[in-house]
Design a protein around this motif. Structure first.
Motif, PDB file in Angstrom:
ATOM      1  N   UNK A 127       0.848  -1.198   0.000  1.00  0.00           N
ATOM      2  CA  UNK A 127       0.000   0.000   0.000  1.00  0.00           C
ATOM      3  C   UNK A 127       0.885   1.250   0.000  1.00  0.00           C
ATOM      4  N   UNK A 128       0.631   2.147  -0.930  1.00  0.00           N
ATOM      5  CA  UNK A 128       1.345   3.424  -0.985  1.00  0.00           C
ATOM      6  C   UNK A 128       0.316   4.527  -0.794  1.00  0.00           C
ATOM      7  N   UNK A 129       0.481   5.320   0.260  1.00  0.00           N
ATOM      8  CA  UNK A 129      -0.488   6.368   0.572  1.00  0.00           C
ATOM      9  C   UNK A 129       0.086   7.720   0.159  1.00  0.00           C
ATOM     10  N   UNK A 130      -0.551   8.348  -0.810  1.00  0.00           N
ATOM     11  CA  UNK A 130      -0.049   9.593  -1.404  1.00  0.00           C
ATOM     12  C   UNK A 130      -0.916  10.783  -1.009  1.00  0.00           C
ATOM     13  N   UNK A 131      -0.375  11.972  -1.263  1.00  0.00           N
ATOM     14  CA  UNK A 131      -1.148  13.192  -1.046  1.00  0.00           C
ATOM     15  C   UNK A 131      -1.113  13.722   0.364  1.00  0.00           C
ATOM     16  N   UNK A 132      -0.128  13.273   1.154  1.00  0.00           N
ATOM     17  CA  UNK A 132      -0.019  13.776   2.524  1.00  0.00           C
ATOM     18  C   UNK A 132      -1.248  13.448   3.347  1.00  0.00           C
ATOM     19  N   UNK A 133      -1.685  14.403   4.170  1.00  0.00           N
ATOM     20  CA  UNK A 133      -2.920  14.232   4.940  1.00  0.00           C
ATOM     21  C   UNK A 133      -4.119  14.739   4.152  1.00  0.00           C
ATOM     22  N   UNK A 134      -3.846  15.396   3.023  1.00  0.00           N
ATOM     23  CA  UNK A 134      -4.920  16.013   2.254  1.00  0.00           C
ATOM     24  C   UNK A 134      -5.184  17.446   2.670  1.00  0.00           C
ATOM     25  N   UNK A 136      -3.351  21.378   3.902  1.00  0.00           N
ATOM     26  CA  UNK A 136      -2.134  22.197   3.957  1.00  0.00           C
ATOM     27  C   UNK A 136      -1.628  22.307   5.385  1.00  0.00           C
ATOM     28  N   UNK A 137      -0.396  22.769   5.538  1.00  0.00           N
ATOM     29  CA  UNK A 137       0.252  23.007   6.827  1.00  0.00           C
ATOM     30  C   UNK A 137       0.649  21.730   7.561  1.00  0.00           C
ATOM     31  N   UNK A 138       0.537  20.567   6.887  1.00  0.00           N
ATOM     32  CA  UNK A 138       0.981  19.310   7.485  1.00  0.00           C
ATOM     33  C   UNK A 138       2.014  18.680   6.572  1.00  0.00           C
ATOM     34  N   UNK A 139       3.101  18.202   7.154  1.00  0.00           N
ATOM     35  CA  UNK A 139       4.182  17.608   6.368  1.00  0.00           C
ATOM     36  C   UNK A 139       3.892  16.132   6.074  1.00  0.00           C
ATOM     37  N   UNK A 140       4.723  15.545   5.219  1.00  0.00           N
ATOM     38  CA  UNK A 140       4.585  14.107   4.979  1.00  0.00           C
ATOM     39  C   UNK A 140       5.066  13.301   6.182  1.00  0.00           C
ATOM     40  N   UNK A 141       5.879  13.885   7.054  1.00  0.00           N
ATOM     41  CA  UNK A 141       6.215  13.209   8.312  1.00  0.00           C
ATOM     42  C   UNK A 141       4.954  13.049   9.159  1.00  0.00           C
ATOM     43  N   UNK A 142       4.153  14.098   9.225  1.00  0.00           N
ATOM     44  CA  UNK A 142       2.894  14.019   9.964  1.00  0.00           C
ATOM     45  C   UNK A 142       1.949  13.032   9.291  1.00  0.00           C
TER      46      UNK A 142
END
Length: 236
Positions: A127-134, A136-142
């Protein structure tokens, strides 16, 4: 003996550049795909989140006058490009890979849901989850912390160019020393910046451990799964 059954693997977008100044180094991408295949064949359930810094960073765009929300949206799309590229490389290796996106993007990927993603992993798909959290203001670490907690991962594996967490940047400070094990509280107290504070707090509050390791050294990912002391272990 396998130390973990289900993992969330966080990959840096910048690391996909390899020796290039921009974009995706196909040799580096294929190396990652081969390492992921190696642990998938052991029966490990794998979810992956990739950054987009090799294509666009929202914060760097803001520094150049781009609206922060629009800049972050561009960064989210960059992670989608990287996720599609990784899925293609995994399929080239004969693996099943499914891209889920934080916002609806059919037919590029399936809209993320916990149930569908877990079912896919249980069926042997990567499973590859793309698009961050969906958002703004949140990083891909989050995003990695969030997805790791949602998908009930045993651990977050943060693959970087460095072999763990140091007292300072080892690429800049030759006197920097490495931690083999460290708590979240020590990270706060020492002001270490392995992830942004939102991601670190999410992991701490939900008891998700992290291992920071060198993904560019082939074999390290498998060694972690087999229980070898690779990188730095971050515990609640």
């Amino acid at each position: 003996m396998l130390k973990y059954k289900r993992i969330l693997l966080k990959l840096s977008g910048e690391s996909l550049m390899g020796t290039k100044a921009y974009g995706i180094d196909q040799e580096k991408l294929q190396s990652y795909a081969q390492q992921i295949k190696e642990i998938s064949l052991l029966g490990i359930e794998i979810a992956i989140v990739i950054g987009g810094g090799n294509i666009f960073r929202g914060l760097s765009g803001t520094d150049k006058g781009v609206d922060r929300v629009k800049g972050d949206q561009m960064g989210m799309l960059a992670t989608v490009i990287n996720s599609i590229a990784l899925s293609a490389s995994l399929e080239k290796e004969g693996m099943l890979a499914t891209v889920f996106t934080a916002t609806p993007m059919s037919p590029i990927g399936k809209h993320f849901s916990k149930r569908d993603a877990i079912t896919a992993m249980q069926n042997g798909e990567i499973v590859i989850v793309a698009g961050g959290t969906g958002n703004p203001f949140f990083t891909t670490d989050t995003a990695s912390a969030l997805r790791g907690i949602e998908l009930e991962a045993d651990v977050m594996l943060k693959g970087t160019r460095v072999d763990g967490i140091y007292t300072a940047d080892p690429e800049k400070d030759p006197n920097a020393t490495k931690f083999t094990k460290i708590s979240y509280q020590e990270i706060y107290d020492k002001g270490l910046k392995i992830m942004d504070l939102t991601a670190t707090t999410l992991c701490q509050e939900n008891g998700l451990p992290i291992i920071v390791f060198d993904m560019d050294r082939p074999g390290n990912l498998k060694k972690i799964i087999l229980g070898d002391a690779i990188g730095t272990f971050v515990h609640p």
